[in-house]
Scaffold this active site. Sequence first.
Site, PDB file in Angstrom:
ATOM      1  CD  GLU A   1      -3.016  -1.095   2.409  1.00 29.32           C
ATOM      2  OE1 GLU A   1      -2.844  -0.689   3.152  1.00 29.32           O
ATOM      3  OE2 GLU A   1      -4.259  -1.443   2.579  1.00 29.32           O
TER       4      GLU A   1
ATOM      5  CG  ASP B   1      -6.870  -5.229   4.887  1.00 32.18           C
ATOM      6  OD1 ASP B   1      -6.866  -5.745   5.418  1.00 32.18           O
ATOM      7  OD2 ASP B   1      -7.100  -4.321   3.939  1.00 32.18           O
TER       8      ASP B   1
ATOM      9  CD  GLU C   1      -9.995  -1.241   7.941  1.00 33.17           C
ATOM     10  OE1 GLU C   1      -8.754  -1.705   8.767  1.00 33.17           O
ATOM     11  OE2 GLU C   1      -9.334  -0.686   6.847  1.00 33.17           O
TER      12      GLU C   1
HETATM   13  O1  GCW Z   1      -7.332  -3.289   6.045  1.00 32.06           O
HETATM   14  C1  GCW Z   1      -6.117  -1.842   6.247  1.00 32.06           C
HETATM   15  C2  GCW Z   1      -6.587  -1.131   6.024  1.00 32.06           C
HETATM   16  C3  GCW Z   1      -5.702   0.274   6.408  1.00 32.06           C
HETATM   17  C4  GCW Z   1      -4.491  -0.146   6.820  1.00 32.06           C
HETATM   18  C5  GCW Z   1      -3.602  -1.801   6.399  1.00 32.06           C
HETATM   19  C6  GCW Z   1      -2.877  -2.209   7.123  1.00 32.06           C
HETATM   20  C7  GCW Z   1      -2.783   0.559   8.292  1.00 32.06           C
HETATM   21  O2  GCW Z   1      -7.658  -0.448   5.685  1.00 32.06           O
HETATM   22  O3  GCW Z   1      -6.534   0.969   6.683  1.00 32.06           O
HETATM   23  O4  GCW Z   1      -3.355   0.376   6.606  1.00 32.06           O
HETATM   24  O5  GCW Z   1      -5.232  -2.798   5.992  1.00 32.06           O
HETATM   25  O6  GCW Z   1      -3.182  -3.373   7.177  1.00 32.06           O
HETATM   26  O7  GCW Z   1      -1.730  -2.589   6.397  1.00 32.06           O
END
Ligand code: GCW
Length: 708
Positions: free
Chosen positions: A324, A399, A427
Site C-alpha cells: 500500500e 484484509d 474497521e
Molecule cells: O485494512 C487495511 C486498512 C488500512 C491499514 C492496512 C494495513 C494501516 O484499511 O488502513 O493500514 O489494512 O493493515 O496495513
Amino acid sequence: MYLKFSSAPRHRIRFCIFFRWLAAVLLPLFANAVRAEDGYRLWLRYDKISDAQLVENYSAHAGEIVVQDNSPTGNAIREELERGLSGLLGHAIPATNIVTKNGAIVVGTPESSPVIAGLRLDAELNALGDDGYMIRSAANKGRRITIIAAKSSRGALYGAFHFLRLLQTRGEIARLNLSESPKLQRRLLDHWDNLNGSVERGYAGKSLWRWNELPEKPDPRYKDYARANASIGINGAVLNNVNSSPQQLSAENLKKAAALADVFRPYGIRVYLTANFATPKKLGHLPTADPADPRVRKWWKEKADEIYRLIPDFGGFLVKANSEGQPGPQDYHRTHADGANMLGEALAPHGGIVMWRAFVYNSAKVDSDRAKRAYLEFKPLDGKFRDNVFVQAKNGPIDFQPREPFHPLFGAMPKTPLMAELEITQENMGHSTDLVYLAPMWKEFLESDTYANGKGSTVAKILESSRMTGIAGVANTGRDRNWCGNDFAQANWYAFGRLAWNSDLSADQIAGEWTRMTWGNDPDVVKTTLAMMRGSWEACVNYEMPIGLHHIMEGGGHYDPAPQTVNRNAPEYSATYYHKADANGIGFDRTQTGSDAVAQYASPVRDRFASLEACPSELLLWFHHLSWDYSMKTGRTVWDELCFRYNDGVNYVKQMQAQWETLHGKVDSERFEAMKKKLGEQLVHAENWRDTCLRYFQSVNHKPFLRF
Ligand code: GCW
C-alpha cells in the site's frame, strides 16, 4: 413543571444557597448511586460486593496483603490489591510485611518472599516460566493464607489480577490450587496511531499518546492503560501506525516513547515501534535505504543502539514494507528477507525482534487473485529469515473482512516463526457503533485445522509451536472516556488479551468474565448480555457479507456498503472484483477452474474448500462462483439464502435491542442509555447494508425477494 422566579432576586439567592446546602449534604450519601458510570474503569471496577455474607466469606480469605517485593512491579501489585480488595470488600485491606493473621494474601517470588521461598516451589515455578504463576491456599505457622507465587514479579502481577478476577466474578477463593502460564510469549497491541494524534481506523477519539506533552507530562491515563493490559496479560504495545512516519524514530520522539515505556515497565509491558523502511533516507539523509548498502546497515545499527540507550527493554520493530505504497526492500530489488534481516541484525545485540508483515498485495503481476499474493511472495522465503524475525500475517488472506478463511501462510512456513495479527478495532464491522463480539471469530480462526503436520495442526498449535511465539491485535483504544467508543467494544480488547494468553478459553467463558466485571453479577444481566454477545459477530457477517462475500464495503471509511463499486485502475478496490455477481451467478471461483487459491492450503483442506459439498456454507462464495439458483444445504437457493441471511442479521440487532431493554434499571442508566442509542444506530447500519446489497444484487439478477 418548572419553578418560576417572579419574586425579588434575594429569594432566588436564598433558594440557591438552600439548594447548594442540600446538595452538599445529600450527594455524599448517594455518592455510589450517582457515581458517573462512564466506562472509564473498564473491567477493573472493583465496586463493593452487595452480598454481606459473601463479603464476610471473602474477607476471611483476603484479610491482609503481604507483598515484600519493593520493585516497581511489586509496588504495582500491592497498589492494585489494595485498591481492588478494599473496593470489593468495602473496607480497607491493609498491606503488611509479614503474615499477622488468617486470610493473608502472600504475593511474590521465592526471592522476594520468605514465605514463598519456604514452600520450595522453585521447580514448579520455573516450569511455569517468566509470565506464569500459581495461586494456592496454604498454611503459614498455623495460619490460613493464600499464596500468589511466580518466578518473576511480572508473573506475580498476573496472578494478583487473576485473584482479583475471582472476587470480581464471585468465584471461590477458599480452596485454591491453580497454575497458569501463557501459551504465547508475545501478546501485543498494535496501535495505528500517528504523531499528529489521529488514529488510522480508530473510532474512539484521538490517540491516547499525547506526543506534544511527552516526555515531560505523562498523562495519568497511561498507567490505567497499562493496568488494563496487564490484567489480561498483554505484554507489549507497538505505539505507532504501520503506515509509519520516519519522524517517529527521531531523537526527540524516541525520548517521548521512552517516557511511555517508563510508565508501562512496572506492568510488564514493553514498547515496540514501527519502522518506515526509508527512514535512513528521510531522517538520516542517506542517498539510499538499500539493505545491502553498508551505510544503511550502519545507520540502523546506530539507531538501534540509540533506542536501547533510552529504552533498555525495547521490544523491536514492526514493519509494513512494499505494501500500500510503503517503501521496502523491493524498491532496491531485494527481498523481504533481506530487509527484515538487516533490521534483525541491528536489533539482535540488544535482544530485540522484527515483526515483518506479510500483508502485501501490491502487484497484480504476482497474481491476479489478491488473496494469493502474500503466500506467493513469502512462502519461498521460508528459512531465509534471521532467528529474531517473525513474519506477521493477518488472520485471513484478504484484509480483516467480517469473515475470512484462515491465511494459507499458517502452516506453510515451518522454518519461520509466524505471528498472527487480529483486528480488534472494528474497521469493517461497524466501527464503534455496532455491538459485535469478536471472540467467536478469533476462536474460529485459531481452531482452524491447517493440516500442515496432519490432523490437529490448528492455527493455535502452529503459533504455539514455533521457537518464538506471539500474537498481535490492532487496538481499538482512543481518548474517548470509555476508551473504545462503545462500552461493548471493551469486550474485544479484553477477549483479545485472554485468548492471547490461552486460546483454549471459550468465547462464552471470556464474555461471562468480562460482563460480570463490567456490567455486574446480577444473573439477568449476565444471561442477557451473554446472549446478545454470543451471536453478534455472526449477525454482523449476515447483515454485511454473508456466505463468504467479502470486500464489498465503501472504499474510504469501510463503514457503509458499496457492492456496486468499480475501480478500473485498481481492480482490487472494486467490489465487483470480489463478488463477481452477474445475471447468472455470484462468487469468486478460487478452485482449479478459477484462481486455484485453494492450492495454497494443505490437503485435505484444499479439497474441502474446493468441493461444493464439503466447503463450509459460510465460505461458499469466497471459494466458488455459483448460479443464483444453486441449492444450498439449507434447501434455499443462493439468492434466497442471501435474502434470508441479510434479514436474519437485521433481526438479530432488533432482538438485541429488545434484550437490552429488559436490563433497564439493572445496569446503570448512563451506560444503559449510551448502549441503547448505539443499538439504534446499529439497526440503521444493518438495514442499510441489507437493503443496499439486496437491491444491488437484485438489479443484477432480477429475481424476486424471498418473502418471510
Ligand atoms: O485494512 C487495511 C486498512 C488500512 C491499514 C492496512 C494495513 C494501516 O484499511 O488502513 O493500514 O489494512 O493493515 O496495513
